[in-house]
Scaffold this active site. Structure first.
Site, PDB file in Angstrom:
ATOM      1  N   HIS A  72      -5.213  11.979  13.738  1.00  0.00           N
ATOM      2  CA  HIS A  72      -6.235  11.958  12.687  1.00  0.00           C
ATOM      3  C   HIS A  72      -7.445  11.128  13.103  1.00  0.00           C
ATOM      4  O   HIS A  72      -8.501  11.224  12.477  1.00  0.00           O
ATOM      5  CB  HIS A  72      -5.676  11.364  11.386  1.00  0.00           C
ATOM      6  CG  HIS A  72      -4.566  12.165  10.793  1.00  0.00           C
ATOM      7  ND1 HIS A  72      -4.700  13.488  10.412  1.00  0.00           N
ATOM      8  CD2 HIS A  72      -3.275  11.838  10.563  1.00  0.00           C
ATOM      9  CE1 HIS A  72      -3.543  13.928   9.947  1.00  0.00           C
ATOM     10  NE2 HIS A  72      -2.659  12.961  10.032  1.00  0.00           N
ATOM     11  N   ASP A  98       3.010  18.544  13.884  1.00  0.00           N
ATOM     12  CA  ASP A  98       3.060  17.585  12.768  1.00  0.00           C
ATOM     13  C   ASP A  98       2.693  18.333  11.488  1.00  0.00           C
ATOM     14  O   ASP A  98       1.968  19.333  11.531  1.00  0.00           O
ATOM     15  CB  ASP A  98       2.024  16.477  13.045  1.00  0.00           C
ATOM     16  CG  ASP A  98       2.107  15.350  12.023  1.00  0.00           C
ATOM     17  OD1 ASP A  98       2.649  14.292  12.370  1.00  0.00           O
ATOM     18  OD2 ASP A  98       1.648  15.557  10.889  1.00  0.00           O
ATOM     19  N   HIS A 153       0.822  17.411   9.117  1.00  0.00           N
ATOM     20  CA  HIS A 153      -0.561  17.151   8.678  1.00  0.00           C
ATOM     21  C   HIS A 153      -1.527  17.749   9.700  1.00  0.00           C
ATOM     22  O   HIS A 153      -1.231  17.819  10.888  1.00  0.00           O
ATOM     23  CB  HIS A 153      -0.830  15.647   8.590  1.00  0.00           C
ATOM     24  CG  HIS A 153       0.041  14.932   7.611  1.00  0.00           C
ATOM     25  ND1 HIS A 153       1.235  14.345   7.979  1.00  0.00           N
ATOM     26  CD2 HIS A 153      -0.091  14.728   6.280  1.00  0.00           C
ATOM     27  CE1 HIS A 153       1.792  13.793   6.916  1.00  0.00           C
ATOM     28  NE2 HIS A 153       1.024  14.013   5.863  1.00  0.00           N
ATOM     29  N   ASP A 211       0.879  -1.181   0.000  1.00  0.00           N
ATOM     30  CA  ASP A 211       0.000   0.000   0.000  1.00  0.00           C
ATOM     31  C   ASP A 211       0.910   1.223   0.000  1.00  0.00           C
ATOM     32  O   ASP A 211       1.479   1.574   1.025  1.00  0.00           O
ATOM     33  CB  ASP A 211      -0.874  -0.019   1.267  1.00  0.00           C
ATOM     34  CG  ASP A 211      -1.662   1.297   1.411  1.00  0.00           C
ATOM     35  OD1 ASP A 211      -2.619   1.329   2.197  1.00  0.00           O
ATOM     36  OD2 ASP A 211      -1.296   2.280   0.748  1.00  0.00           O
ATOM     37  N   TYR A 261       8.745  10.507   8.870  1.00  0.00           N
ATOM     38  CA  TYR A 261       8.966   9.343   8.010  1.00  0.00           C
ATOM     39  C   TYR A 261      10.361   9.276   7.413  1.00  0.00           C
ATOM     40  O   TYR A 261      10.705   8.288   6.754  1.00  0.00           O
ATOM     41  CB  TYR A 261       7.885   9.316   6.917  1.00  0.00           C
ATOM     42  CG  TYR A 261       6.535   9.369   7.555  1.00  0.00           C
ATOM     43  CD1 TYR A 261       5.828  10.570   7.650  1.00  0.00           C
ATOM     44  CD2 TYR A 261       6.032   8.256   8.221  1.00  0.00           C
ATOM     45  CE1 TYR A 261       4.632  10.629   8.330  1.00  0.00           C
ATOM     46  CE2 TYR A 261       4.837   8.312   8.913  1.00  0.00           C
ATOM     47  CZ  TYR A 261       4.139   9.499   8.970  1.00  0.00           C
ATOM     48  OH  TYR A 261       2.969   9.585   9.669  1.00  0.00           O
TER      49      TYR A 261
END
Ligand SMILES: NCCCNCCCCCC(O)(O)C(F)(F)F
Ligand SMILES: [Zn+2]
Length: 678
Positions: A137, A174, A176, A22, A307
């Site tokens: 999230h 973060d 996001h 994915d 990441y």
């Protein structure tokens, strides 16, 4: 006073992993946790922390935020095979289940709550929890964006319930938008949620309208949700610092939280494939340092994203090093926010003007033609000079980023100085003498006279002054040689001592010396060569000396009952100081100071982020209690009580604004609005 930094890590949280291919989720790998922990060990930071074990969050704790249905679905996945796991995962946007996901997510919740307990109980002052899966999230009834349970949201609800807290600040750095956290608290005035995030005018995931700056909260929660969208990639250290100076910190100090929780994602750092930003690891030391001055230092840092393993690890280490009280490393790069960042800062300040006293006099006239303006801003390809050139062609070149960071961090990670503070044992210092403080012997008279002979010799009349100058030279030498981090001395004439200290520091080789002088400075050294920058906070303009690029006379009469100095420190002094990038800071308090002890404490506390925390403080010897307060701050023993928050008057706001308008081209960190009619 609580002390110590908790570190919570349990390797079992590395068992959650993607079982199928994915391309969206495959960046959220177990090595994010293990390599961060290894990096902490390699810098000998693990052994300096208090180890607190993780635990499983209970179902009851998870139900503080999530629905029973969501909990049941998560629980049911433990016994599924790969086919079933894949099918359940497809119900969510960017989430994957593994048979151990539920267990890991409960450990992530439990680790977070363990940290809250350790801080709230006073077992430690602050701490960090390295957890996965992340949380910001996830929503009441859904997993989303690698997140199953919202660790930070559960922690806030838990803290309110168990400790009766009424004001909790969540800072989400973060890259996001933590829409999950926003949804959970958007009607709740007891939780102030701040998030910056890559947005690109709603192009970037999760591409929500409600991630924009005008989502300020709902109902009673209006004003308690702050979104700062980044509409371009390549944002760097100066953009992040500007966001803190001109948006987050003034609001945070007005809100006066009892606990600060950070949704600490490091995908906002350089090299990260998701963020595509340029901020370097040491900036997180500064952001952490600022937040440590709130809530009496009660700060819980919870890992979210990140990441690029090397960038993630370095940023985690910078964060933990600062939590431990180490000096804050010099921030790199040009101190100039880009146009797009300043636009976003201006927009969010305008959007929040109705809800915060510190913004009461904010000029929002630009909103009038917002319809064309915002359209213009959104479509304009701002010319290249207003965008940061990316240090690295593209963040996807992992090896290139590794090499860049290898070099970049080399000259940043300095050893912790053995002694934090040097003093000459000025009266009242016995109160704070500890293993962090070194008494330095006085310099003998003849040596001092030799040093001072060149200048001010006529001013140095009595022995007392000579002796105080002597101790000052000794301390400055130790700071210069990095034997100590900072130093403090008292003086019968702080103005003279400061002037001599400035001259001596430049002669010793400090090329950019920042001097903040509180009270009547009497003698003002020549600052033309730019080797000194003087900010004189005084009651009235010094005779005939007007402000110029390296000398500011900031007239301020402290408000009687509280501390209205925040707007001056956050809106002017820090932006100028960070633009100047000093390699030594001299804080001096002369006779008839016009600032309260809390205002001076605020200044000393926040300014330690500069010059690798190299500070020399010289205090008029009549000011015993002030000296003790400043000394405690330099030793790092306590976060000061800033006194009752008093919003700035229109007159004071206008004075700051006038100085900003006049000098924002020289000192670009002052920028918080774009010029009219660009
Ligand atoms: N076209 C679809 C792109 C989906 N991208 C998902 C990015 C998730 C980011 C997760 C995170 O980094 O915010 C967290 F902190 F939660 F881990
Ligand atoms: Zn993220």
């Amino acid at each position: 006073m609580a002390s110590g930094t908790a570190l919570i890590y349990d390797e079992e949280m590395t068992t959650h992993k993607l079982l199928w291919s994915d391309p969206i989720c495959d960046i959220e790998v177990p090595e994010r946790l293990s390599s961060s922990y290894e990096q902490l060990r390699s810098y000998h930071l693990v052994e300096r922390c208090v180890h607190v074990p993780a635990r499983e969050g209970s179902e009851e704790e998870i139900l503080l935020v999530h629905s029973l249905e969501h909990l049941e679905v998560a629980k049911s996945t433990q016994t599924m095979n790969e086919e079933e796991l894949k099918r359940v995962s497809e119900n969510y946007d960017a989430f994957f289940f593994h048979p151990s996901t539920y267990r890991c997510a409960r450990l992530a919740v439990g680790a977070t709550l363990q940290l809250v307990d350790a801080v709230m109980s006073g077992k430690v002052r602050n701490g960090m929890a390295l957890v996965r899966p992340p949380g910001h999230h996830s929503q009441r009834n859904a997993a989303n964006g690698f997140c199953l349970f919202n660790n930070v949201a559960i922690a806030a609800e838990y803290a309110k319930l168990k400790y009766g807290l009424q004001r909790i600040l969540i800072v989400d750095w973060d890259v996001h938008h933590g829409q999950g956290t926003q949804y959970i608290f958007e009607e709740d005035p007891s939780v102030l949620y701040f998030s910056w995030h890559r947005y690109e005018h709603q192009e970037f995931w999760p591409s929500l309208k409600e991630s924009d700056y005008d989502a300020v909260g709902l109902g009673k929660g209006k004003g308690f949700n702050i979104n700062l969208p980044w509409n371009k990639v390549g944002m760097g250290n100066s953009d992040y610092l500007a966001a803190f100076f001109h948006v987050l910190l003034p609001t945070a100090f007005e809100f006066d939280p009892e606990l600060v929780i950070v949704s600490s994602g490091y995908d906002s750092g350089i090299g990260d494939p998701e963020g595509q930003m340029n901020a370097t690891p040491e900036v997180f030391a500064h952001l952490t340092h600022f937040l440590m001055q709130l809530a009496n230092g009660k700060l819980c840092v919870i890992l979210e994203g990140g990441y690029h393993l090397k960038s993630l690890g370095e940023s985690v280490c910078m964060t933990v090093k600062t939590l431990l009280g180490d000096p804050v490393p010099q921030v790199s790069g040009e101190m100039a926010p880009c146009l797009s960042a300043v636009e976003s800062i201006q927009n969010v300040r305008a959007a929040h003007k109705p809800y915060w006293k510190w913004l009461a006099y904010e000029d929002t006239s630009f909103l009038q033609n917002l319809s064309t303006k915002s359209h213009f801003l959104k479509t304009a390809n701002s010319n290249p000079s207003t965008e940061h050139e990316s240090k690295i062609t593209n963040n996807n070149d992992t090896v290139k980023v590794d090499r860049f960071l290898e070099l970049h961090m080399k000259n940043i990670l300095f050893p912790v100085p053995p002694i934090k503070t040097a003093t000459t044992g000025c009266e009242g210092s016995e109160h704070f003498l500890s293993e962090h403080v070194q008494l330095v012997k006085e310099m003998d008279k003849t040596e001092v006279e030799a040093l001072v002979s060149g200048f001010y010799a006529d001013l140095v009349k009595d022995n007392k002054t000579l002796l105080s100058l002597g101790s000052m030279f000794v301390i400055l030498d130790k700071i210069l040689k990095k034997e100590v981090c900072n130093g403090i001395a008292t003086s019968p004439t702080a103005a003279l001592s400061a002037a001599v200290a400035l001259r001596h520091s430049v002669r010793l080789g400090f090329q950019r010396v920042l001097c903040v002088f509180v009270g009547d400075m009497q003698m003002i050294p020549n600052t033309e060569d730019g080797k000194m920058l003087i900010i004189n906070i005084c009651e009235k303009e010094q005779s005939g000396k007007t402000s110029c690029k390296h000398y500011f006379s900031l007239n301020w009469k402290e408000d009687a009952e509280g501390n209205d100095f925040f707007s001056a420190v956050l809106g002017f002094i820090l932006p100028v100081a960070y633009s100047y990038q000093p390699n030594l800071t001299v804080i001096a308090v002369g006779p008839n100071r016009n600032l309260g002890i809390s205002g001076i404490s605020l200044l000393v506390a926040l300014i330690q982020g500069l010059a690798e925390s190299r500070i020399f403080a010289v205090i008029e010897d009549t000011e015993i209690s002030l000296m003790q307060n400043v000394a405690k701050l330099l030793v790092g023993a306590s976060t000061p009580a800033f006194g009752i928050y008093v919003p700035p008057t229109q007159e004071k706001v206008n004075r700051i604004k006038a100085l900003r308008d006049q000098f924002q081209q020289e000192w670009k960190m002052l920028q918080c609005s774009v010029k009219e009619g660009i």
